[in-house]
Design a protein around this motif. Structure first.
Motif, PDB file in Angstrom:
ATOM      1  N   GLY A   1       0.800  -1.227   0.000  1.00 24.25           N
ATOM      2  CA  GLY A   1       0.000   0.000   0.000  1.00 24.25           C
ATOM      3  C   GLY A   1       0.827   1.269   0.000  1.00 24.25           C
ATOM      4  O   GLY A   1       0.276   2.370  -0.050  1.00 24.25           O
ATOM      5  N   GLY A   2       2.147   1.142   0.060  1.00 27.22           N
ATOM      6  CA  GLY A   2       3.006   2.311   0.023  1.00 27.22           C
ATOM      7  C   GLY A   2       3.014   3.101   1.314  1.00 27.22           C
ATOM      8  O   GLY A   2       3.405   4.272   1.332  1.00 27.22           O
ATOM      9  N   ARG A   3       2.605   2.476   2.432  1.00 26.87           N
ATOM     10  CA  ARG A   3       2.538   3.198   3.708  1.00 26.87           C
ATOM     11  C   ARG A   3       3.782   2.997   4.564  1.00 26.87           C
ATOM     12  O   ARG A   3       3.984   3.723   5.542  1.00 26.87           O
ATOM     13  N   ALA A   4       4.608   2.045   4.233  1.00 27.97           N
ATOM     14  CA  ALA A   4       5.765   1.722   5.068  1.00 27.97           C
ATOM     15  C   ALA A   4       6.940   2.648   4.766  1.00 27.97           C
ATOM     16  O   ALA A   4       7.324   2.824   3.611  1.00 27.97           O
ATOM     17  N   SER A   5       7.505   3.251   5.828  1.00 28.94           N
ATOM     18  CA  SER A   5       8.711   4.061   5.659  1.00 28.94           C
ATOM     19  C   SER A   5       9.960   3.246   5.973  1.00 28.94           C
ATOM     20  O   SER A   5      11.061   3.610   5.579  1.00 28.94           O
ATOM     21  N   ALA A   6       9.795   2.124   6.681  1.00 33.26           N
ATOM     22  CA  ALA A   6      10.891   1.203   6.962  1.00 33.26           C
ATOM     23  C   ALA A   6      10.294  -0.105   7.437  1.00 33.26           C
ATOM     24  O   ALA A   6       9.181  -0.141   7.973  1.00 33.26           O
ATOM     25  N   VAL A   7      11.035  -1.181   7.237  1.00 30.26           N
ATOM     26  CA  VAL A   7      10.599  -2.508   7.657  1.00 30.26           C
ATOM     27  C   VAL A   7      11.693  -3.115   8.525  1.00 30.26           C
ATOM     28  O   VAL A   7      12.877  -2.957   8.247  1.00 30.26           O
ATOM     29  N   LEU A   8      11.296  -3.780   9.607  1.00 33.36           N
ATOM     30  CA  LEU A   8      12.256  -4.461  10.472  1.00 33.36           C
ATOM     31  C   LEU A   8      11.987  -5.955  10.432  1.00 33.36           C
ATOM     32  O   LEU A   8      10.837  -6.393  10.546  1.00 33.36           O
ATOM     33  N   HIS A   9      13.064  -6.714  10.279  1.00 31.78           N
ATOM     34  CA  HIS A   9      12.994  -8.175  10.277  1.00 31.78           C
ATOM     35  C   HIS A   9      14.001  -8.656  11.305  1.00 31.78           C
ATOM     36  O   HIS A   9      15.175  -8.288  11.249  1.00 31.78           O
ATOM     37  N   ALA A  10      13.566  -9.444  12.272  1.00 34.69           N
ATOM     38  CA  ALA A  10      14.448  -9.895  13.347  1.00 34.69           C
ATOM     39  C   ALA A  10      15.650 -10.651  12.795  1.00 34.69           C
ATOM     40  O   ALA A  10      15.533 -11.412  11.831  1.00 34.69           O
ATOM     41  N   THR A  11      16.797 -10.447  13.432  1.00 34.22           N
ATOM     42  CA  THR A  11      18.014 -11.117  12.974  1.00 34.22           C
ATOM     43  C   THR A  11      17.912 -12.624  13.089  1.00 34.22           C
ATOM     44  O   THR A  11      18.573 -13.358  12.344  1.00 34.22           O
ATOM     45  N   ASP A  12      17.090 -13.086  14.035  1.00 37.04           N
ATOM     46  CA  ASP A  12      16.913 -14.525  14.199  1.00 37.04           C
ATOM     47  C   ASP A  12      15.627 -15.022  13.552  1.00 37.04           C
ATOM     48  O   ASP A  12      15.158 -16.117  13.837  1.00 37.04           O
TER      49      ASP A  12
ATOM     50  N   PRO B   1      11.282   1.453   0.897  1.00 36.94           N
ATOM     51  CA  PRO B   1      11.863   1.441   2.247  1.00 36.94           C
ATOM     52  C   PRO B   1      12.874   0.327   2.443  1.00 36.94           C
ATOM     53  O   PRO B   1      12.722  -0.770   1.915  1.00 36.94           O
ATOM     54  N   LYS B   2      13.926   0.632   3.218  1.00 39.88           N
ATOM     55  CA  LYS B   2      14.912  -0.378   3.552  1.00 39.88           C
ATOM     56  C   LYS B   2      14.350  -1.362   4.568  1.00 39.88           C
ATOM     57  O   LYS B   2      13.436  -1.046   5.323  1.00 39.88           O
ATOM     58  N   VAL B   3      14.925  -2.550   4.561  1.00 41.42           N
ATOM     59  CA  VAL B   3      14.587  -3.571   5.541  1.00 41.42           C
ATOM     60  C   VAL B   3      15.747  -3.665   6.527  1.00 41.42           C
ATOM     61  O   VAL B   3      16.848  -4.043   6.151  1.00 41.42           O
ATOM     62  N   PHE B   4      15.500  -3.303   7.780  1.00 44.96           N
ATOM     63  CA  PHE B   4      16.537  -3.332   8.793  1.00 44.96           C
ATOM     64  C   PHE B   4      16.559  -4.675   9.516  1.00 44.96           C
ATOM     65  O   PHE B   4      15.514  -5.169   9.950  1.00 44.96           O
ATOM     66  N   ARG B   5      17.755  -5.232   9.664  1.00 45.23           N
ATOM     67  CA  ARG B   5      17.948  -6.447  10.464  1.00 45.23           C
ATOM     68  C   ARG B   5      18.998  -6.128  11.521  1.00 45.23           C
ATOM     69  O   ARG B   5      20.163  -6.487  11.385  1.00 45.23           O
ATOM     70  N   ILE B   6      18.600  -5.429  12.562  1.00 41.74           N
ATOM     71  CA  ILE B   6      19.552  -5.003  13.590  1.00 41.74           C
ATOM     72  C   ILE B   6      19.102  -5.372  15.001  1.00 41.74           C
ATOM     73  O   ILE B   6      19.844  -5.128  15.955  1.00 41.74           O
ATOM     74  N   PHE B   7      17.900  -5.955  15.142  1.00 41.52           N
ATOM     75  CA  PHE B   7      17.410  -6.371  16.457  1.00 41.52           C
ATOM     76  C   PHE B   7      17.006  -7.841  16.425  1.00 41.52           C
ATOM     77  O   PHE B   7      16.558  -8.353  15.400  1.00 41.52           O
ATOM     78  N   THR B   8      17.122  -8.491  17.578  1.00 37.36           N
ATOM     79  CA  THR B   8      16.653  -9.867  17.707  1.00 37.36           C
ATOM     80  C   THR B   8      15.151  -9.875  17.983  1.00 37.36           C
ATOM     81  O   THR B   8      14.550  -8.838  18.308  1.00 37.36           O
ATOM     82  N   GLU B   9      14.559 -11.040  17.879  1.00 39.17           N
ATOM     83  CA  GLU B   9      13.119 -11.169  18.176  1.00 39.17           C
ATOM     84  C   GLU B   9      12.800 -10.760  19.608  1.00 39.17           C
ATOM     85  O   GLU B   9      11.840 -10.023  19.847  1.00 39.17           O
ATOM     86  N   PRO B  10      13.581 -11.192  20.621  1.00 36.21           N
ATOM     87  CA  PRO B  10      13.279 -10.754  21.989  1.00 36.21           C
ATOM     88  C   PRO B  10      13.377  -9.238  22.158  1.00 36.21           C
ATOM     89  O   PRO B  10      12.569  -8.641  22.886  1.00 36.21           O
TER      90      PRO B  10
END
Length: 234
Positions: free
Chosen positions: A119-130, A154-163
């Motif tokens: 829908g073009g609403r996302a300015s960034a996406v986060l995906h857990a490192t694990d 938008p970029k997809v950031f992988r900088i945080f774990t799921e917890p």
């Protein structure tokens, strides 16, 4: 009206001597005990010096004893200062993620994140490192589809774990999240970019991404975790 009065004054890095916007730098001050203190918010009182927001530059400032010269007084910089800065930047980014969720500008769940991308609403996406590679693949497919409809990608950031993501967002098993348009989301994105830059978490190359996730990816897609102060990702 003089528009220059509204501009943020630039600062000089004591390591590289490059003049930059404060958003790309970290301020340090002398604490009452004589030790160098990171001023992540840039608001602590007293004379301050600025270092490029990169762990290698902070490490150089420590090793070359540049803080005393810049602060015009004898100060001590702890050997683990680069790691402390990483931790503070990480805490600030996670707190900003929580604020974005409270403001209704961060959504979670693969389906909702896909919808925000398409829908073009996302300015960034986060995906857990694990998180699993197939989830990242689905996000990339949605991102590719959306690129034909919307100008920004938008970029997809992988900088945080799921917890970490789950705790920050007050939920369980958070693997996917997206920032949607808004002031809180924009502030969070700035903190995410600064943390990624500090860790030198460069976007994944097509070859690396294909090896990791079994699908082709452009060089600007995923910002990955490299771990505190440039160490391998957790």
């Amino acid at each position: 009206m003089d528009q220059s009065a509204n501009k943020t004054p630039e600062r000089t890095c004591i390591v590289t001597r490059a003049v930059q916007n404060p958003d790309r730098l970290i301020r340090f001050v002398a604490g009452p005990d004589g030790f160098v203190v990171p001023d992540i918010s840039g608001k602590l009182p007293g004379r301050g010096v600025w270092v490029s927001a990169n762990s290698a530059c902070v490490e150089q400032a420590v090793n070359k004893r540049l803080f005393s010269r810049g602060l015009k007084k004898a100060v001590q910089a702890a050997s683990d200062l680069p790691i402390l800065v990483d931790s503070l930047l990480e805490q600030r980014a996670l707190a900003a993620l929580g604020f974005a969720r409270k403001a209704g500008e961060c959504i979670t769940g693969l389906g909702k994140v896909e919808g925000a991308l398409i829908g073009g609403r996302a300015s960034a996406v986060l995906h857990a490192t694990d998180g699993a590679a197939d989830g990242l693949r689905k996000l990339q497919n949605a991102r590719t589809a959306a690129s034909h409809l919307h100008p920004s990608s938008p970029k997809v950031f992988r900088i945080f774990t799921e917890p970490q993501m789950s705790l920050a967002l007050g939920a369980t098993n958070v693997i996917h999240a997206a920032l949607v348009r808004g002031g809180a989301a924009q502030a969070c994105l700035r903190h995410l970019k600064k943390l990624a830059a500090y860790r030198d978490a460069q976007p994944t190359s097509g070859a690396d991404a294909q090896a990791e996730t079994s699908f082709a990816m452009s060089s600007d897609d995923v910002v990955r975790e490299t771990g505190p102060a440039g160490e391998p990702g957790r």
